[in-house]
Design a protein around this motif. Sequence first.
Motif, short mmCIF file in Angstrom:
data_model
loop_
_atom_site.label_atom_id
_atom_site.label_comp_id
_atom_site.label_asym_id
_atom_site.label_seq_id
_atom_site.Cartn_x
_atom_site.Cartn_y
_atom_site.Cartn_z
N VAL A 96 -12.91 -142.24 55.68
CA VAL A 96 -12.60 -140.92 54.41
C VAL A 96 -12.43 -141.71 52.87
O VAL A 96 -13.00 -140.77 52.12
CB VAL A 96 -10.88 -140.49 54.91
N ILE A 97 -11.77 -142.85 53.04
CA ILE A 97 -11.75 -143.53 51.70
C ILE A 97 -13.38 -143.72 51.14
O ILE A 97 -13.18 -142.68 49.56
CB ILE A 97 -11.63 -144.98 51.74
N ASN A 98 -14.59 -143.18 51.89
CA ASN A 98 -15.94 -143.23 50.90
C ASN A 98 -16.31 -142.37 50.75
O ASN A 98 -16.75 -142.18 49.48
CB ASN A 98 -16.69 -143.86 52.23
N LYS A 114 -13.68 -133.04 59.51
CA LYS A 114 -12.66 -131.94 59.52
C LYS A 114 -10.74 -132.22 59.79
O LYS A 114 -10.09 -131.95 60.64
CB LYS A 114 -13.08 -130.80 60.58
N ASP A 115 -10.48 -133.74 59.63
CA ASP A 115 -9.69 -134.59 59.55
C ASP A 115 -9.21 -134.22 57.87
O ASP A 115 -7.62 -135.43 58.26
CB ASP A 115 -9.73 -135.60 60.85
N ALA A 116 -9.67 -133.55 57.25
CA ALA A 116 -8.59 -133.66 55.82
C ALA A 116 -8.87 -132.78 55.34
O ALA A 116 -10.02 -132.54 55.51
CB ALA A 116 -8.26 -134.78 55.70
N LYS A 117 -7.67 -132.28 54.27
CA LYS A 117 -8.26 -130.97 53.39
C LYS A 117 -7.91 -131.93 51.92
O LYS A 117 -7.31 -132.25 52.20
CB LYS A 117 -7.40 -129.75 53.67
N TRP A 128 -3.58 -132.61 53.26
CA TRP A 128 -3.88 -131.87 54.84
C TRP A 128 -4.11 -133.36 54.83
O TRP A 128 -6.10 -133.67 54.46
CB TRP A 128 -4.35 -130.82 55.20
N ALA A 129 -4.16 -133.76 56.08
CA ALA A 129 -4.85 -135.31 56.66
C ALA A 129 -4.11 -134.77 58.55
O ALA A 129 -3.21 -134.81 58.40
CB ALA A 129 -4.26 -136.52 55.55
#
Length: 69
Positions: free
Chosen positions: A3-5, A38-41, A57-58
């Motif tokens: 997610v950070i990448n 699809k685990d963060a917006k 959203w996460a």
Amino acid sequence: MKVINFFLIMFSFMSGASNVYAQTGSDRIVGFYWSPKKDAKIEIYKRGDKYFGKSVWAATPKKDIENPD
């Protein structure tokens, strides 16, 4: 870590794309986007002549009902 990448790639893209879109006057990039899993917006928005992104959203990791920690 992935997610950070994703955020780093997104922000790198946004810094280069802001010049292109500022020249055309188009705000097509502004909006909400899902992460690849699809685990963060992420919301992409414009302030002045610069584009920014923020997580709106996460998904929280599921907790083991037997272990509240």
